[in-house]
Design a protein around this motif. Structure first.
Motif, short mmCIF file in Angstrom:
data_model
loop_
_atom_site.label_atom_id
_atom_site.label_comp_id
_atom_site.label_asym_id
_atom_site.label_seq_id
_atom_site.Cartn_x
_atom_site.Cartn_y
_atom_site.Cartn_z
N ALA A 182 0.83 -1.21 0.00
CA ALA A 182 0.00 0.00 0.00
C ALA A 182 0.86 1.25 0.00
N ALA A 183 1.94 1.24 0.80
CA ALA A 183 2.82 2.41 0.86
C ALA A 183 3.50 2.63 -0.48
N MET A 184 3.90 1.55 -1.14
CA MET A 184 4.58 1.67 -2.43
C MET A 184 3.67 2.28 -3.49
N ILE A 185 2.44 1.79 -3.60
CA ILE A 185 1.55 2.29 -4.65
C ILE A 185 1.12 3.71 -4.35
N ASN A 186 0.94 4.06 -3.09
CA ASN A 186 0.57 5.44 -2.74
C ASN A 186 1.71 6.39 -3.09
N THR A 187 2.93 6.02 -2.76
CA THR A 187 4.08 6.86 -3.07
C THR A 187 4.26 7.00 -4.57
N TRP A 188 4.18 5.87 -5.28
CA TRP A 188 4.36 5.89 -6.73
C TRP A 188 3.30 6.74 -7.40
N SER A 189 2.04 6.60 -7.00
CA SER A 189 0.94 7.36 -7.60
C SER A 189 1.11 8.85 -7.33
N SER A 190 1.53 9.20 -6.11
CA SER A 190 1.73 10.60 -5.77
C SER A 190 2.81 11.23 -6.62
N ILE A 191 3.90 10.51 -6.82
CA ILE A 191 5.00 11.04 -7.64
C ILE A 191 4.58 11.17 -9.09
N GLN A 192 3.77 10.22 -9.58
CA GLN A 192 3.30 10.29 -10.96
C GLN A 192 2.39 11.50 -11.17
N ARG A 193 1.52 11.79 -10.19
CA ARG A 193 0.65 12.96 -10.30
C ARG A 193 1.48 14.24 -10.30
N GLU A 194 2.50 14.30 -9.48
CA GLU A 194 3.37 15.46 -9.45
C GLU A 194 4.10 15.62 -10.78
N ALA A 195 4.56 14.51 -11.35
CA ALA A 195 5.26 14.57 -12.63
C ALA A 195 4.33 15.07 -13.74
N LEU A 196 3.05 14.69 -13.68
CA LEU A 196 2.10 15.14 -14.69
C LEU A 196 2.02 16.66 -14.73
N HIS A 197 1.98 17.29 -13.58
CA HIS A 197 1.86 18.75 -13.51
C HIS A 197 3.16 19.45 -13.92
N ARG A 198 4.26 18.72 -13.98
CA ARG A 198 5.55 19.31 -14.35
C ARG A 198 5.87 19.12 -15.83
N LEU A 199 4.99 18.41 -16.56
CA LEU A 199 5.21 18.23 -17.99
C LEU A 199 5.04 19.56 -18.72
N PRO A 200 5.69 19.72 -19.88
CA PRO A 200 5.59 20.99 -20.62
C PRO A 200 4.14 21.32 -20.99
N SER A 201 3.83 22.62 -20.97
CA SER A 201 2.48 23.07 -21.34
C SER A 201 2.28 22.99 -22.84
N PHE A 202 1.02 22.88 -23.28
CA PHE A 202 0.69 22.96 -24.69
C PHE A 202 0.83 24.43 -25.13
N ILE A 203 1.01 24.62 -26.43
CA ILE A 203 1.24 25.97 -26.95
C ILE A 203 0.06 26.88 -26.65
N TRP A 204 -1.17 26.36 -26.69
CA TRP A 204 -2.34 27.21 -26.43
C TRP A 204 -2.44 27.62 -24.96
N GLU A 205 -1.89 26.74 -24.07
CA GLU A 205 -1.86 27.13 -22.67
C GLU A 205 -0.88 28.28 -22.44
N GLN A 206 0.23 28.26 -23.16
CA GLN A 206 1.21 29.34 -23.03
C GLN A 206 0.65 30.65 -23.56
N ASN A 207 -0.12 30.60 -24.68
CA ASN A 207 -0.72 31.79 -25.24
C ASN A 207 -1.75 32.36 -24.30
N GLN A 208 -2.54 31.49 -23.66
CA GLN A 208 -3.57 31.94 -22.73
C GLN A 208 -2.93 32.63 -21.53
N ALA A 209 -1.77 32.10 -21.11
CA ALA A 209 -1.11 32.69 -19.96
C ALA A 209 -0.59 34.09 -20.24
N ARG A 210 -0.33 34.42 -21.52
CA ARG A 210 0.19 35.74 -21.88
C ARG A 210 -0.92 36.77 -22.06
N VAL A 211 -2.17 36.28 -22.20
CA VAL A 211 -3.29 37.20 -22.42
C VAL A 211 -3.61 37.96 -21.12
#
Length: 221
Positions: free
Chosen positions: A192-221
């Motif tokens: 249980a500890a392993m899967i919880n830790t692994w899942s948490s790290i995967q969710r964090e990695a998802l948010h650190r992936l590069p943004s799509f180009i349209w997300e970058q354009n929206q951020a500049r508006v």
């Protein structure tokens, strides 16, 4: 997981997948050959005691597996069932290099390499990405063990036909002994500890992936 130590200078760990009757028969044949008295006519045949190299031990396991499959193949084929089984054999003989072999149902074997330092049998596709992405020969035995275990846990989450108990053996080089062996049941807190830790790290990695180009354009508006 089956451990064989027919002499103080050699150790073998065998993993099995496939037809249960075949795998049980192969293990029983291997043990029978080891139980035969040294010097008897029957023990003159090859067994784990007579192998000088690990590849010879893998070939021996493959030959036993093929013989067992051929014995029951026709009857099982009529019933629509396969007699095939595959094995992973790891260990070391004397001062020869330690190694890991996957023995195919056809009896031939392939060896793990520094570039691909792991082998899989059974249901492998769900647990393969962590091994591909993180596995390398510079990992400690404990980290390698944790990586293999999380690979099995992820397979368990994705395929309900696979499940605990999960077995782990740590075999240091040149010691001819199993330093640590553990079995993890479904309720083991480590899983249980392993899967919880692994899942948490995967969710964090998802948010650190590069943004799509349209997300970058929206951020500049």
């Amino acid at each position: 997981m089956h451990v064989f130590q027919p002499a103080s200078d050699r150790l073998f760990v065998l993993l099995a997948a496939g037809n249960l009757a075949t795998t049980q028969a192969v293990v029983n044949h291997i043990q029978r050959d080891l139980d035969l008295e040294i010097g008897s006519q029957a023990s003159a045949n090859e067994d784990l005691r007579s192998c000088h190299y690990l590849f010879e031990a893998a070939a021996y396991v493959g030959a036993v597996s093929v013989a067992v499959q051929e014995k029951h193949c026709a009857a099982l084929k009529q019933a629509g069932t396969s007699a095939e089984a595959s094995f992973i054999l790891g260990g070391q003989i004397g001062s020869e290099p330690h190694g890991l072999f996957m023995v195919y149902p056809q009896g031939n074997a392939v060896m793990a390499t520094p570039q691909t330092p792991y082998l899989q049998i059974g249901e492998s596709k769900y647990g393969k990405p962590p091994l591909d992405n993180v596995g390398n020969i510079n990992l400690s035995l404990e980290d390698a063990g944790r990586l293999c275990l999380i690979s099995e846990v992820l397979t368990y989450r994705s395929n309900l036909t696979v499940g605990p108990p999960f077995e782990l053996a740590i075999v240091p080089r040149d010691r001819h002994t199993v330093a640590h062996r553990a079995t993890f049941e479904a309720e083991a807190p480590e899983l249980a500890a392993m899967i919880n830790t692994w899942s948490s790290i995967q969710r964090e990695a998802l948010h650190r992936l590069p943004s799509f180009i349209w997300e970058q354009n929206q951020a500049r508006v």
